[in-house]
Scaffold this motif. Structure first.
Motif, PDB file in Angstrom:
ATOM      1  N   ALA A 370     -12.156  27.543 -40.063  1.00  0.00           N
ATOM      2  CA  ALA A 370     -12.213  26.032 -40.425  1.00  0.00           C
ATOM      3  C   ALA A 370     -11.978  25.296 -39.039  1.00  0.00           C
ATOM      4  O   ALA A 370     -11.966  24.042 -39.180  1.00  0.00           O
ATOM      5  N   PHE A 371     -11.505  26.183 -37.967  1.00  0.00           N
ATOM      6  CA  PHE A 371     -10.919  25.413 -36.866  1.00  0.00           C
ATOM      7  C   PHE A 371     -11.645  25.766 -35.584  1.00  0.00           C
ATOM      8  O   PHE A 371     -12.220  26.918 -35.588  1.00  0.00           O
ATOM      9  N   ASP A 372     -11.611  24.795 -34.752  1.00  0.00           N
ATOM     10  CA  ASP A 372     -12.218  24.936 -33.285  1.00  0.00           C
ATOM     11  C   ASP A 372     -11.360  25.841 -32.510  1.00  0.00           C
ATOM     12  O   ASP A 372     -10.267  25.431 -31.828  1.00  0.00           O
ATOM     13  N   LEU A 373     -11.739  27.191 -32.494  1.00  0.00           N
ATOM     14  CA  LEU A 373     -10.643  27.927 -31.497  1.00  0.00           C
ATOM     15  C   LEU A 373     -10.934  27.996 -30.189  1.00  0.00           C
ATOM     16  O   LEU A 373     -10.417  28.762 -29.398  1.00  0.00           O
ATOM     17  N   GLU A 377      -5.515  23.037 -28.826  1.00  0.00           N
ATOM     18  CA  GLU A 377      -4.982  22.485 -30.104  1.00  0.00           C
ATOM     19  C   GLU A 377      -5.537  23.039 -31.474  1.00  0.00           C
ATOM     20  O   GLU A 377      -4.813  23.390 -32.428  1.00  0.00           O
ATOM     21  N   GLY A 378      -6.749  23.521 -31.294  1.00  0.00           N
ATOM     22  CA  GLY A 378      -7.485  24.005 -32.567  1.00  0.00           C
ATOM     23  C   GLY A 378      -6.789  25.417 -32.706  1.00  0.00           C
ATOM     24  O   GLY A 378      -6.404  25.586 -33.986  1.00  0.00           O
ATOM     25  N   ARG A 379      -6.378  26.257 -31.653  1.00  0.00           N
ATOM     26  CA  ARG A 379      -5.964  27.435 -31.959  1.00  0.00           C
ATOM     27  C   ARG A 379      -4.665  27.216 -32.625  1.00  0.00           C
ATOM     28  O   ARG A 379      -4.044  28.080 -33.452  1.00  0.00           O
ATOM     29  N   LYS A 381      -3.174  24.897 -34.304  1.00  0.00           N
ATOM     30  CA  LYS A 381      -3.178  24.285 -35.691  1.00  0.00           C
ATOM     31  C   LYS A 381      -3.847  25.415 -36.696  1.00  0.00           C
ATOM     32  O   LYS A 381      -3.218  25.672 -38.039  1.00  0.00           O
ATOM     33  N   ALA A 382      -4.902  26.477 -36.058  1.00  0.00           N
ATOM     34  CA  ALA A 382      -5.180  27.337 -37.002  1.00  0.00           C
ATOM     35  C   ALA A 382      -4.306  28.398 -37.424  1.00  0.00           C
ATOM     36  O   ALA A 382      -4.219  29.016 -38.372  1.00  0.00           O
ATOM     37  N   CYS A 410      -6.112  33.844 -32.175  1.00  0.00           N
ATOM     38  CA  CYS A 410      -5.755  32.537 -31.594  1.00  0.00           C
ATOM     39  C   CYS A 410      -5.205  32.501 -30.052  1.00  0.00           C
ATOM     40  O   CYS A 410      -4.806  31.456 -29.604  1.00  0.00           O
TER      41      CYS A 410
END
Length: 626
Positions: A370-373, A377-379, A381-382, A410
């Motif tokens: 569901a996250f932009d890896l 920032e995406g990694r 939060k994921a 991540c």
């Protein structure tokens, strides 16, 4: 109500104990008996045995034992009389009239079962032949259900009439309502519970109808599914649709596939996933897991992974640990359910089940997806979101392995994530086994049951007995083993043993009680009853012996039993000679004669006349000692 003994005996005789137990745990034939995992305690190694001919069971792990009546009492929580009633209803045995007692207990179980069976037949015939069932037949054909499928699953059609079933059955109000078939309306008339619906009979594991499920036709008003209300026969959290059809495949494949609906089960089974079952209008509960764990140790959830943990993912993980099962998730294409996939692409359904993955792995992958890896920032939060899911698992070792996997995905250092995981609330932790402690539950003495203790010539001692002085008087292990094998023969081959066994051959007091009960009774059940009155330990040993098969020949066993008994008596004779010098010569001569006769037991086969003479000598010494 007092039930005559002859009626109770008939109920026992006409009850298939293997089928009764098989509704709670998978059984396989092993020689003349059936073995499986005990339904009364958690275990990985089968230690539960059933003697179908004698109608008795015994668990070598927890020592549960009994017959069909005691099994029903233990599994269904009822008293003796009610257990007999329930078995009699299934076996077709008429009990004495107990109408005076039914006021406080409601309608008899037999009447409810009969009403449901007739209701299933009524609805099924209406679907096959009723003019008003045309749209239902067309709908089922569109789902790929031909006449053979309709008949196999006993599908039916509930007419859109308020009392069609009530008029067909004509049963008392308490039976109609108690069986979950409908209700009594304000005018005091019976009214059907299902109207204008395709009917799916809900069966117990033995194949007996206990409830009904109804599905509206596409476009019709009302809720999509409607089930019978819970009642004396039907408990949602203890019922799995399709288990009676699936259990053979479940045992053969070592897994069970859990779906959400009736059509999912039928679709899966038609597509080759024959081990499919479904919950009945409720989320997966621990009672379901407890039942399934007796049939297979791999549970595959064949529905959306987010729904897989409706009861809470942490609770599912705890069930894995408590019931020693592995819960996996079959990932279906987006928006597809098992019934649709079975019809459109059965190979994809079979592949999804075969490739099912652990629930935690599926949930972690979905969170990360569901996250932009691609961005830092995406990694970050994921990783944080994935650790929340990982923290629900109660096993720290599993948590750490998933933490490393999250760090890899991540592109983070695992050491950066460990403090974050440590601060999160943990899942349902329980204290696991200490270092060196067995994972598989064993008997009360701490030894895992192997399903075949106490065999002739084995290294295991006789069953645990009372502590204290009585324990010290028990026979040595070798003598106890010989006695056990002799008693097995007396239970399973009484015609071969005949009158060759005498109480004087048994040093163990419990074994003597068992032999006395066998000699005094007409059959095994009567012997157990006699033993229960004088020595419950003897009754328990009898039930255990009933599920153990003899492994030696009668002549060999009797000769060995006589040999150890004579050796024991000779030691007593020598001690007597030391205490009475004036009789030493006389006793020495007697001992020499006995030893000479004893040597004839070493011949192959053992000298039958010598055996009988030694038994007579032992019996005579017993009378003198008495």
């Amino acid at each position: 109500m007092a039930i005559p003994e002859e009626v109770i005996a008939e109920v026992r005789a006409r009850t298939d104990l293997v089928a009764l137990v098989g509704a709670h745990t998978a059984l396989r034939r092993q020689g003349r008996r059936f073995v499986g995992r005990c339904p009364f305690h958690e275990e990985r190694t089968p230690s539960f045995s059933v003697n179908a001919e004698a109608g008795l069971y015994y668990c070598f792990g927890c020592h549960a034992s009994g017959d069909a009546i005691s099994f029903v009492r233990a599994t269904e929580g009822c008293d003796f009389v009610e257990a007999v009633r329930r078995l009699a209803a299934k076996a077709g045995v008429a009990l004495p009239d107990d109408r005076d007692e039914q006021g406080s207990r409601g309608p008899a179980r037999a009447a409810l079962l009969d009403a449901l069976t007739r209701a299933v037949a009524f609805y099924h015939q209406r679907l096959l032949e009723g003019p008003d069932a045309g749209p239902a037949r067309a709908y089922l054909r569109s789902r790929g259900y031909d006449g053979a499928v309709v008949r196999r699953y006993q599908l039916g059609w509930a007419p859109d009439e308020f009392d069609a079933l009530a008029r067909a059955l004509r049963v008392p109000d308490e039976v109609f309502v108690g069986a979950g078939l409908g209700f009594v309306n304000r005018r005091g008339r019976q009214q059907d519970g299902l109207r204008g619906r395709v009917v799916f009979p809900i069966l117990d594991p033995s194949g007996q109808p206990i409830a009904l499920g109804g599905r509206v036709l596409p476009g019709a008003p009302g809720p999509k599914y409607k089930n019978s209300p819970e009642g004396p026969l039907y408990k949602k959290r203890r019922t799995l649709y399709g288990l009676s059809w699936a259990k053979q495949a479940v045992v053969a494949r070592g897994r069970v596939v859990v779906c959400e609906g009736y059509t999912d089960v039928i679709g899966c089974q038609l597509a080759g996933v024959e081990e499919a079952v479904a919950t009945c209008g409720t989320a997966l509960a621990e009672e379901h897991l407890r039942l399934l764990a007796n049939f297979a140790k791999r549970i595959v959830l064949c529905f959306d992974a987010d729904r897989a943990g409706q009861a809470g993912a942490a609770r599912v993980y705890q069930w894995e640990r408590t019931h020693q099962v592995d819960v996996a998730v079959a990932e279906l294409p987006e928006g597809a359910d098992p019934a649709e996939l079975a019809r459109a692409d059965p190979e994809a359904l079979r592949r999804a089940v075969d490739e099912a993955r652990p629930l935690l792995r599926v949930q972690v992958d979905r969170v990360l997806g569901a996250f932009d890896l691609r961005e830092p920032e995406g990694r970050a939060k994921a990783a944080e979101a994935a650790l929340v899911v990982v923290a629900e698992h109660p096993d720290p070792l599993v948590q750490d392995q998933y933490l490393v996997a999250v760090a890899d995905r991540c592109r983070l250092d695992p050491e950066q994530l460990r403090p974050l995981l440590a601060r999160l609330p943990r899942g349902a932790r329980t204290e696991g086994p200490r270092p060196g402690e067995a994972l598989v539950p064993g008997g009360r003495d701490g030894r895992p049951g192997d399903g075949r203790p106490g065999t002739f010539g084995s290294q295991q001692e006789a069953p645990p007995g009372p502590r204290g002085p009585e324990r010290s008087r028990r026979a040595p292990a070798g003598e106890a083993r010989a006695g056990l094998e002799a008693l097995r023969l007396a239970v399973h081959r009484p015609e071969a043993v005949g009158d060759r066994l005498d109480p004087c051959l048994f040093a163990d007091p419990t074994q003597r009680q068992v032999l006395g009960a066998l000699l005094a009774a007409e059959d095994l059940h009567e012997a157990i009853g006699l033993a229960e009155e004088t020595d419950p330990a003897a009754a328990a040993l009898l039930r255990r012996l009933a599920v153990e098969e003899p492994v030696a020949e009668v002549d060999d066993v009797v000769a060995q039993l006589v040999r150890v008994a004579v050796q024991r008596a000779l030691r007593a004779l020598e001690a007597e000679a030391r205490r009475s010098p004036e009789r030493a010569a006389e006793l020495a001569q007697e001992a020499n004669q006995v030893r000479s006769t004893l040597e004839r037991l070493d011949e192959q086969p053992a000298d039958r006349e010598a055996v009988e003479g030694l038994v007579a000598w032992l019996a005579g010494r017993g009378e003198e000692d008495g």
